[in-house]
Design an enzyme around this catalytic site. Structure first.
Site, PDB file in Angstrom:
ATOM      1  N   SER A  13       0.826  -1.206   0.000  1.00 17.74           N
ATOM      2  CA  SER A  13       0.000   0.000   0.000  1.00 17.74           C
ATOM      3  C   SER A  13       0.865   1.263   0.000  1.00 17.74           C
ATOM      4  CB  SER A  13      -0.912   0.001   1.217  1.00 17.74           C
ATOM      5  OG  SER A  13      -0.116   0.059   2.387  1.00 17.74           O
ATOM      6  N   CYS A  70      -3.842  -4.373  -7.959  1.00 14.85           N
ATOM      7  CA  CYS A  70      -3.395  -2.971  -7.958  1.00 14.85           C
ATOM      8  C   CYS A  70      -3.849  -2.256  -9.226  1.00 14.85           C
ATOM      9  CB  CYS A  70      -1.877  -2.894  -7.782  1.00 14.85           C
ATOM     10  SG  CYS A  70      -0.965  -3.884  -8.962  1.00 14.85           S
ATOM     11  N   THR A 123       2.062   2.204   3.582  1.00 14.89           N
ATOM     12  CA  THR A 123       3.240   1.468   4.055  1.00 14.89           C
ATOM     13  C   THR A 123       4.478   1.881   3.255  1.00 14.89           C
ATOM     14  OG1 THR A 123       1.779  -0.385   4.566  1.00 14.89           O
ATOM     15  CG2 THR A 123       4.132  -0.830   4.629  1.00 14.89           C
ATOM     16  N   GLU A 176       6.295  -0.298  -5.454  1.00 15.91           N
ATOM     17  CA  GLU A 176       5.096  -0.496  -6.298  1.00 15.91           C
ATOM     18  C   GLU A 176       3.900  -0.412  -5.367  1.00 15.91           C
ATOM     19  OE1 GLU A 176       4.943  -0.429  -9.376  1.00 15.91           O
ATOM     20  OE2 GLU A 176       6.895  -1.054 -10.135  1.00 15.91           O
TER      21      GLU A 176
HETATM   22  P1  NAD Z   1       0.584  -3.593   2.973  1.00 14.39           P
HETATM   23  O1  NAD Z   1       1.310  -2.347   2.656  1.00 14.39           O
HETATM   24  O2  NAD Z   1      -0.266  -3.666   4.174  1.00 14.39           O
HETATM   25  O3  NAD Z   1       1.608  -4.810   3.117  1.00 14.39           O
HETATM   26  C1  NAD Z   1       2.562  -5.161   2.112  1.00 14.39           C
HETATM   27  C2  NAD Z   1       3.740  -5.856   2.760  1.00 14.39           C
HETATM   28  O4  NAD Z   1       4.411  -4.934   3.625  1.00 14.39           O
HETATM   29  C3  NAD Z   1       3.381  -7.059   3.628  1.00 14.39           C
HETATM   30  O5  NAD Z   1       4.354  -8.064   3.417  1.00 14.39           O
HETATM   31  C4  NAD Z   1       3.465  -6.496   5.051  1.00 14.39           C
HETATM   32  O6  NAD Z   1       3.767  -7.467   6.025  1.00 14.39           O
HETATM   33  C5  NAD Z   1       4.607  -5.495   4.927  1.00 14.39           C
HETATM   34  N1  NAD Z   1       4.581  -4.385   5.891  1.00 14.39           N
HETATM   35  C6  NAD Z   1       3.524  -3.887   6.574  1.00 14.39           C
HETATM   36  N2  NAD Z   1       3.893  -2.814   7.318  1.00 14.39           N
HETATM   37  C7  NAD Z   1       5.216  -2.639   7.077  1.00 14.39           C
HETATM   38  C8  NAD Z   1       6.170  -1.666   7.501  1.00 14.39           C
HETATM   39  N3  NAD Z   1       5.845  -0.665   8.331  1.00 14.39           N
HETATM   40  N4  NAD Z   1       7.433  -1.758   7.035  1.00 14.39           N
HETATM   41  C9  NAD Z   1       7.774  -2.725   6.160  1.00 14.39           C
HETATM   42  N5  NAD Z   1       6.927  -3.677   5.718  1.00 14.39           N
HETATM   43  C10 NAD Z   1       5.652  -3.631   6.163  1.00 14.39           C
HETATM   44  O7  NAD Z   1      -0.228  -3.921   1.641  1.00 14.39           O
HETATM   45  P2  NAD Z   1      -1.227  -5.119   1.380  1.00 14.39           P
HETATM   46  O8  NAD Z   1      -2.497  -4.826   2.103  1.00 14.39           O
HETATM   47  O9  NAD Z   1      -0.523  -6.425   1.595  1.00 14.39           O
HETATM   48  O10 NAD Z   1      -1.449  -5.003  -0.202  1.00 14.39           O
HETATM   49  C11 NAD Z   1      -2.464  -4.224  -0.770  1.00 14.39           C
HETATM   50  C12 NAD Z   1      -1.914  -2.955  -1.385  1.00 14.39           C
HETATM   51  O11 NAD Z   1      -0.833  -3.263  -2.250  1.00 14.39           O
HETATM   52  C13 NAD Z   1      -2.912  -2.199  -2.234  1.00 14.39           C
HETATM   53  O12 NAD Z   1      -2.825  -0.815  -1.971  1.00 14.39           O
HETATM   54  C14 NAD Z   1      -2.448  -2.470  -3.665  1.00 14.39           C
HETATM   55  O13 NAD Z   1      -2.839  -1.487  -4.603  1.00 14.39           O
HETATM   56  C15 NAD Z   1      -0.984  -2.554  -3.488  1.00 14.39           C
HETATM   57  N6  NAD Z   1      -0.362  -3.309  -4.562  1.00 14.39           N
HETATM   58  C16 NAD Z   1       0.417  -2.654  -5.464  1.00 14.39           C
HETATM   59  C17 NAD Z   1       0.972  -3.350  -6.523  1.00 14.39           C
HETATM   60  C18 NAD Z   1       1.829  -2.650  -7.533  1.00 14.39           C
HETATM   61  O14 NAD Z   1       2.553  -3.336  -8.230  1.00 14.39           O
HETATM   62  N7  NAD Z   1       1.789  -1.353  -7.639  1.00 14.39           N
HETATM   63  C19 NAD Z   1       0.739  -4.713  -6.660  1.00 14.39           C
HETATM   64  C20 NAD Z   1      -0.061  -5.337  -5.719  1.00 14.39           C
HETATM   65  C21 NAD Z   1      -0.605  -4.630  -4.664  1.00 14.39           C
END
Ligand code: NAD
Length: 469
Positions: free
Chosen positions: A222, A277, A225, A243
């Site tokens: 996200s 995404c 994050t 990403e």
């Molecule tokens: P998230 O940001 O909650 O988590 C992603 C990863 O980050 C997980 O492995 C999580 O454990 C880790 N994480 C969480 N907090 C962290 C921190 N403070 N420091 C480091 N790592 C941390 O996202 P999500 O809910 O797993 O995924 C959904 C989001 O991802 C949506 O916003 C979607 O649009 C985005 N996304 C983007 C792409 C792209 O290529 N642009 C692809 C897929 C998903």
């Protein structure tokens, strides 16, 4: 290999069970069905140390040999497609046939990157001989999300390892199992320490991004994050690829053939239960074809089966986890409470994290359902009259990931595409991404590039040797 039990991390080429564990839920039942290791700080340190120790030899290995090993990894994934896909459905929720495509996609990335060689530039004058080549960075920290856990992890593994880096990879705590198994499969192929796979909660991500042993962070998740990751990386200037989220607009022009495009638009928005995404998240439709498209999309939503991805005939599975389920439900409640017209598809089963396919009929531009990334099956359909006006509305977003234009007039479609402020714009198709095509979010959707030669070079730095003659 047993895919039902024995989920271990891979550290220094060994299987590590860890002292503690995290629960893994099946989103179709909302019940725990497996456990994954909860990596300790000491185990993270060990993973970084073994990746660091493996780096000099991996970097020095002739590129053809590295490429051959990556190809073997891709082929090994293909041999385990069926078993991995069944496990994928249990932890992620997506129906098994579609899950197979994800495993095959991961393999395709490994095989494509095994054929990519970074360029070497030579500049020669009477007085100098200058060589610019690209060298790997060191140990890469890779963090992936739960919506495409295998595929998005393999994007990182393929490019980083092809470039000569070593890696510590952390999948999402919601979907760790398939990626742990992939680590186990690759243990037989890669030298110890080249690819370490660890699992744990969000806290582990925080420890990783602040760990001094990493030269680069490649993060998908996200935007919220991503900002924290960037802040953490700034302490010792780690290289970064982010990403992040998107709120992609699709623009449907009045000249389309509705029967031809309705299915494509439906799955461009709702495939993987809209947890993509680059899914269409705002659908702008010209007023001449608005009702026709709305009725067709609703017809599809009523006809398809939403349910447990392990059951025959299921087209869309549950929301992947409880946190996201609560978020999407809240957004749906907000739409209903604020008096928006909410149209819903077929009923969904009880027990798991299910939400019916939902279309919100022409809500105001400033409503939450339009402005926020739902990342769930709620699609706002918005009416428009004028092309300039709709492009301005599509571009009025802090995100800039992707988008789509639908028109029989391909040239007009390309003209509109070029005016959109996003990294990828599809014309008369959607969700098409490939290992050879750069993928880069604009605005707050990202920082840096994945895929293609640009994606490979993100894991390298130029090194110049400048010789006096
Ligand atoms: P998230 O940001 O909650 O988590 C992603 C990863 O980050 C997980 O492995 C999580 O454990 C880790 N994480 C969480 N907090 C962290 C921190 N403070 N420091 C480091 N790592 C941390 O996202 P999500 O809910 O797993 O995924 C959904 C989001 O991802 C949506 O916003 C979607 O649009 C985005 N996304 C983007 C792409 C792209 O290529 N642009 C692809 C897929 C998903």
């Amino acid at each position: 290999m047993d895919f039902e039990t024995g989920y271990q991390m891979t550290i220094g080429g060994r299987g590590v069970s860890g002292a503690a564990s995290i629960d893994v839920f099946n989103p179709a039942t909302a019940e725990v069905f497996a456990n994954a290791p909860d990596c300790s700080r000491a185990e993270l340190d060990e993973a970084v140390a073994t990746a660091s120790a493996a780096f000099p030899a991996w970097k020095a290995m002739p590129i053809e040999e590295r490429q051959a090993l990556l190809r073997k990894c891709g082929e090994a994934l293909l041999t385990h497609t069926e078993a991995l896909a069944r496990l994928f459905t249990r932890e992620q929720g997506r129906p098994t046939d579609a899950a197979k495509q994800e495993i095959q996609g991961g393999a395709a990335w490994l095989i494509s990157f095994s054929q990519m060689t970074p360029p070497v530039h030579l500049e020669e004058t009477d007085t100098r001989w200058i060589e610019t080549r690209y060298v790997p960075l060191g140990v890469v920290c890779a963090i992936s999300p739960w919506n495409f856990p295998v595929m998005l992890s393999m994007w990182k593994v393929a490019a980083a390892l092809a470039a000569g880096n070593t890696m510590v990879l952390k999948p999402s705590p919601f979907t760790p199992l398939c990626v742990l198994k992939v680590g186990e499969i690759f243990r037989e192929i890669l030298p110890p320490g080249v690819l370490n796979v660890i699992s744990g909660g969000d806290e582990l991500g925080v420890w990783m991004t602040s760990h001094p042993g990493f030269a680069k962070i490649s993060f998908t998740g996200s935007t919220a994050t991503g900002k924290k990751v960037m802040e953490s990386a700034s302490k010792d200037l780690k290289r970064l690829t982010l990403e992040l989220g998107g709120n992609d607009a699709a623009i449907v022009m009045p000249d389309v053939d509705l029967d031809e495009i309705a299915q494509k638009i439906f799955f461009g928005a709702f495939f993987n239960t809209a947890q993509i995404c680059v899914a269409t998240k705002r659908l702008y439709v010209h007023e001449d074809v608005y009702e026709g498209l709305r009725d067709r999309l609703l017809g599809i939503a009523k006809a398809i089966k939403v349910g447990d991805g392990a059951e025959q005939g299921t087209v869309l599975g549950p929301i992947q986890n409880k946190r996201q389920y609560a978020r999407v439900l809240e957004l749906l409640e907000d739409a209903k409470k604020t008096g928006l017209t909410v149209l819903q598809g077929a009923d969904v089963p009880e027990g798991g994290y299910f939400i019916p396919v939902t279309i919100v009929d022409n809500p105001p531009e400033d409503s939450r359902v339009v402005q926020e990334e739902a990342f769930g099956p709620i699609l706002p359909m918005l009416r428009f009259k004028d092309v300039d006006e709709v492009i301005a509305r599509a571009n009025a977003s802090e995100y800039g990931l992707a988008g789509a234009v639908w028109s029989k007039d391909v040239k007009a479609g390309i003209d509109i595409a070029r005016r959109m402020e996003t990294g990828t714009i599809w014309v008369n198709q959607n969700l098409e991404l490939g290992p050879n095509t750069p993928f880069a979010g604009h605005k707050q959707s990202g920082f840096g590039v994945e895929n293609g030669m640009e994606g490979l070079l993100e894991f390298m730095v130029p090194q110049v040797v400048n010789v006096a003659r």
